[in-house]
Design a protein around this motif. Structure first.
Motif, PDB file in Angstrom:
ATOM      1  N   LEU A 110      -0.128  13.605   0.290  1.00  0.00           N
ATOM      2  CA  LEU A 110      -0.705  12.207   0.669  1.00  0.00           C
ATOM      3  C   LEU A 110      -1.767  12.321   1.392  1.00  0.00           C
ATOM      4  N   THR A 111      -2.129  13.112   2.414  1.00  0.00           N
ATOM      5  CA  THR A 111      -2.949  13.135   2.860  1.00  0.00           C
ATOM      6  C   THR A 111      -4.546  13.658   2.334  1.00  0.00           C
ATOM      7  N   GLY A 112      -4.238  14.355   1.330  1.00  0.00           N
ATOM      8  CA  GLY A 112      -5.225  14.604   0.381  1.00  0.00           C
ATOM      9  C   GLY A 112      -5.752  13.364  -0.480  1.00  0.00           C
ATOM     10  N   VAL A 113      -4.784  12.591  -0.621  1.00  0.00           N
ATOM     11  CA  VAL A 113      -5.176  11.336  -1.277  1.00  0.00           C
ATOM     12  C   VAL A 113      -5.755  10.468  -0.445  1.00  0.00           C
ATOM     13  N   ALA A 114      -5.214  10.065   0.906  1.00  0.00           N
ATOM     14  CA  ALA A 114      -5.878   9.298   1.786  1.00  0.00           C
ATOM     15  C   ALA A 114      -6.005  10.180   3.062  1.00  0.00           C
ATOM     16  N   PRO A 115      -7.109  10.646   3.493  1.00  0.00           N
ATOM     17  CA  PRO A 115      -7.479  11.656   4.508  1.00  0.00           C
ATOM     18  C   PRO A 115      -6.967  10.804   5.955  1.00  0.00           C
ATOM     19  N   HIS A 116      -7.075   9.409   6.057  1.00  0.00           N
ATOM     20  CA  HIS A 116      -6.933   9.144   7.272  1.00  0.00           C
ATOM     21  C   HIS A 116      -5.393   8.907   7.662  1.00  0.00           C
ATOM     22  N   LEU A 117      -4.482   9.180   6.567  1.00  0.00           N
ATOM     23  CA  LEU A 117      -3.082   8.966   6.868  1.00  0.00           C
ATOM     24  C   LEU A 117      -2.713   9.966   7.829  1.00  0.00           C
ATOM     25  N   SER A 118      -1.453   9.428   8.972  1.00  0.00           N
ATOM     26  CA  SER A 118      -1.139  10.259   9.696  1.00  0.00           C
ATOM     27  C   SER A 118       0.200   9.530  10.148  1.00  0.00           C
ATOM     28  N   GLY A 119       1.201  10.392  10.752  1.00  0.00           N
ATOM     29  CA  GLY A 119       2.284   9.671  11.200  1.00  0.00           C
ATOM     30  C   GLY A 119       3.422   9.732  10.091  1.00  0.00           C
ATOM     31  N   VAL A 135      14.246  24.703  -8.238  1.00  0.00           N
ATOM     32  CA  VAL A 135      13.581  23.347  -7.637  1.00  0.00           C
ATOM     33  C   VAL A 135      12.861  23.963  -6.484  1.00  0.00           C
ATOM     34  N   GLN A 136      11.661  23.690  -6.261  1.00  0.00           N
ATOM     35  CA  GLN A 136      10.772  24.091  -4.860  1.00  0.00           C
ATOM     36  C   GLN A 136      10.263  22.587  -4.297  1.00  0.00           C
ATOM     37  N   ARG A 137      10.485  22.284  -3.169  1.00  0.00           N
ATOM     38  CA  ARG A 137       9.885  21.429  -2.350  1.00  0.00           C
ATOM     39  C   ARG A 137       8.419  21.609  -2.117  1.00  0.00           C
ATOM     40  N   LEU A 138       7.813  20.586  -2.437  1.00  0.00           N
ATOM     41  CA  LEU A 138       6.232  20.492  -2.099  1.00  0.00           C
ATOM     42  C   LEU A 138       6.237  19.891  -0.784  1.00  0.00           C
ATOM     43  N   ASP A 139       4.906  19.878  -0.209  1.00  0.00           N
ATOM     44  CA  ASP A 139       4.607  19.659   1.058  1.00  0.00           C
ATOM     45  C   ASP A 139       4.008  17.982   0.630  1.00  0.00           C
ATOM     46  N   SER A 140       4.969  17.019   0.788  1.00  0.00           N
ATOM     47  CA  SER A 140       4.461  15.541   0.445  1.00  0.00           C
ATOM     48  C   SER A 140       3.645  15.120   1.429  1.00  0.00           C
ATOM     49  N   GLU A 160       0.820  -1.318   0.054  1.00  0.00           N
ATOM     50  CA  GLU A 160      -0.047  -0.143  -0.094  1.00  0.00           C
ATOM     51  C   GLU A 160       0.811   1.261   0.055  1.00  0.00           C
ATOM     52  N   GLY A 161       1.957   1.390   0.840  1.00  0.00           N
ATOM     53  CA  GLY A 161       2.733   2.346   0.593  1.00  0.00           C
ATOM     54  C   GLY A 161       3.462   2.731  -0.763  1.00  0.00           C
ATOM     55  N   SER A 162       3.715   1.577  -1.638  1.00  0.00           N
ATOM     56  CA  SER A 162       4.168   1.701  -2.871  1.00  0.00           C
ATOM     57  C   SER A 162       3.013   2.306  -3.830  1.00  0.00           C
ATOM     58  N   GLN A 163       1.808   2.052  -3.629  1.00  0.00           N
ATOM     59  CA  GLN A 163       0.687   2.367  -4.124  1.00  0.00           C
ATOM     60  C   GLN A 163       0.490   3.959  -3.868  1.00  0.00           C
ATOM     61  N   LEU A 164       0.765   4.542  -2.794  1.00  0.00           N
ATOM     62  CA  LEU A 164       0.305   5.892  -2.097  1.00  0.00           C
ATOM     63  C   LEU A 164       1.357   6.723  -2.717  1.00  0.00           C
ATOM     64  N   VAL A 165       2.725   6.253  -3.084  1.00  0.00           N
ATOM     65  CA  VAL A 165       3.686   7.304  -3.428  1.00  0.00           C
ATOM     66  C   VAL A 165       3.361   7.478  -4.912  1.00  0.00           C
ATOM     67  N   ALA A 166       3.020   6.682  -5.690  1.00  0.00           N
ATOM     68  CA  ALA A 166       2.589   6.727  -6.951  1.00  0.00           C
ATOM     69  C   ALA A 166       1.423   7.539  -7.134  1.00  0.00           C
ATOM     70  N   LEU A 167       0.355   7.326  -6.401  1.00  0.00           N
ATOM     71  CA  LEU A 167      -0.829   8.285  -6.418  1.00  0.00           C
ATOM     72  C   LEU A 167      -0.393   9.610  -5.839  1.00  0.00           C
ATOM     73  N   ALA A 168       0.600   9.929  -5.046  1.00  0.00           N
ATOM     74  CA  ALA A 168       0.884  11.129  -4.514  1.00  0.00           C
ATOM     75  C   ALA A 168       1.399  11.951  -5.766  1.00  0.00           C
ATOM     76  N   LEU A 169       2.289  11.263  -6.725  1.00  0.00           N
ATOM     77  CA  LEU A 169       2.818  11.885  -7.685  1.00  0.00           C
ATOM     78  C   LEU A 169       1.690  12.306  -8.639  1.00  0.00           C
ATOM     79  N   ALA A 170       0.629  11.507  -8.814  1.00  0.00           N
ATOM     80  CA  ALA A 170      -0.388  11.771  -9.693  1.00  0.00           C
ATOM     81  C   ALA A 170      -1.188  12.978  -9.234  1.00  0.00           C
TER      82      ALA A 170
END
Length: 472
Positions: A435-444, A426-431, A262-272
């Motif tokens: 991610l919490t926009g993709v998966a609202p229940h994520l924390s930590g 290059v500008q750092r985005l808040d990853s 699931e972590g592998s899925q979420l980093v790809a979803l975050a890029l998208a």
């Protein structure tokens, strides 16, 4: 007198009946299971094989299924995970150091010790089956030695052995108790902190569940639910398979779904999901093999009328990518440090760099024994070169996702910070925010701008994500 003869005949019949039973016992499926486990352990040692790739093939070839396959899986992974702990205990039970024991015999002693200390297999069965296997592999002399050593192991339970086997210093205690090399314990403690290091090490020794991914446009999670999977915690495309072989699911066999952490899925979803400026039509997966993230990105790209280019330097890994992506995905065999495309050609770029894999020790427990600190130093220049290529390949306004399956600071934020010192464009985005926009229940995930997944917090591999936007 006739009565005595009858009793004697009865005893003899009982004796004759028991002997074939003992011989048959030596040919039980359990022995076939342990022989399969031993062969996988030797391949891991001698050929640098990965158990998660080799074991399923061995089970199929030897027609081991059901409970036998489950036992083989438990014994294989348990022995590999517990190697550090078992070696410390065997050192106390043997008249010679473990390092001086012949490698095949050493693997079998570890297998026997795992059965004795971490399974419900009766002690007499664990000892006798292991000794029988030692006899068939190494001869009767070694079998006597193995019998003596394993019988000493039976004199204490695991907590009892740890009291005398684990050193008093913190790193040594954690290393032996949780079966990780000291340098790995130190690196993980630097990354997660002292308060959580034991939880993390314990999670590394837990067998991970099977997480499926429904590839967008090709399968749905509802289809996976109907076939016995359950809802996942975070990814909208994920489903948990509580039991069974994922290869028996039609969508997996057909490539419309796959097995993906699931972590592998979420980093790809975050890029998208990361916000960008301008068009969103050209995507690149710079290190795409074996194809899990590429398959997910290809599905997402197709839903937006975008196109994915997937690249890998190894032809066999590029072929694995071709087998799982959609037909309109271009798959290239190319060196990511020497791009075969013009600069600023893409709107989104994923660079999942080669790393030590310390974030996936649940799935590949043998990696902890293969890696050494020098590997981190050796991979650093390649990781930096690939990130520079990714940044050069994305257009101004576009986004790069730097990803590793390692929480080691020298492979994560140190690499990104080093490269960005010479990249004012290059500008750092808040990853974490993405991610919490993709998966609202994520924390930590950390305080940002980078995000770090953890097995003990999220039940995922320890994936690291840095989202970076090119500026004008």
């Amino acid at each position: 007198m006739p009565e005595q003869r009858r009793r004697s005949a009865h005893r003899n019949r009982g004796h004759d009946n028991r002997r074939p039973a003992r011989q048959a016992q030596r040919r039980t499926p359990g022995d076939a299971v342990r022989k399969a486990v031993y062969d996988v352990l030797r391949a891991v040692d001698t050929r640098d094989a990965y158990a998660n790739l080799l074991l399923p093939r061995v089970l199929r070839e030897r027609e081991l299924s059901g409970r036998d396959a489950a036992l083989a899986t438990e014994l294989t992974y348990g022995t590999l995970r517990g190697r550090g702990t078992y070696d410390a205990i065997l050192d106390l039970c043997s008249d010679r150091p473990v390092a001086q024991i012949d490698a095949p015999l050493r693997d079998l002693l570890r297998l026997g010790t795992h059965q004795l200390l971490r399974t419900r297999i009766p002690a007499h069965a664990a000892v006798s089956t292991t000794v029988d296997l030692v006899r068939s592999v190494s001869g009767p002399g070694q079998a006597k030695f193995a019998n003596a050593v394993l019988r000493r192991v039976t004199t204490r339970d695991l907590p009892g052995w740890l009291v005398i086997a684990a050193p008093e210093d913190e790193l040594g205690r954690l290393s032996i108790t949780y079966s990780h090399p000291k340098w790995v314990v130190s690196a993980l403690r630097d990354a997660v902190g002292r308060d959580e290091i034991e939880d993390l090490l314990a999670a590394d020794n837990e067998r991970p569940g099977v997480t499926l991914v429904a590839r967008p446009g090709r399968a749905t999670v509802e289809e996976l639910y109907e076939l016995g999977a359950g809802p996942a915690a975070y990814s909208p495309y994920a489903a948990y398979l509580p039991e069974g072989d994922p290869g028996e699911i039609a969508a997996v066999r057909e490539g419309r779904a796959g097995v993906q952490d699931e972590g592998s899925q979420l980093v790809a979803l975050a890029l998208a999901a990361a916000p960008l400026e301008g068009p969103d039509a050209r995507w690149l997966d710079l290190c795409a093999g074996p194809g899990g993230k590429a398959a997910l990105l290809a599905g997402l790209a197709g839903q937006r009328d975008a196109h994915l280019v997937a690249c890998d330097v190894q032809p066999h890994r590029a072929e694995l990518v071709r087998q799982v992506v959609t037909e309109d995905t271009a798959v290239l065999v190319a060196d990511g440090t020497r791009p075969a495309w013009r600069p600023e050609s893409f709107d989104r770029v994923l660079v999942d760099v080669p790393c030590t894999g310390l974030g996936a020790l649940r799935r590949r427990p043998e990696a902890r024994w293969r890696r050494v600190p020098q590997n981190v130093a050796e991979l650093g220049p390649l990781q930096r070169d690939l990130l520079r290529t990714a940044l050069d390949s994305v257009r101004p306004g576009g986004v790069v996702a730097y990803v590793t399956c390692s929480p080691h600071l020298a492979e994560t934020r140190v690499v990104v910070d080093d490269v960005l010192r010479s990249r004012p464009d290059v500008q750092r985005l808040d990853s974490v925010d993405v991610l919490t926009g993709v998966a609202p229940h994520l924390s930590g995930l950390g305080a940002g701008p980078y995000a770090q997944f953890w097995p003990h917090r999220h039940g995922t591999d320890a994936m690291f994500l840095a989202l970076l936007r090119r500026t004008s």
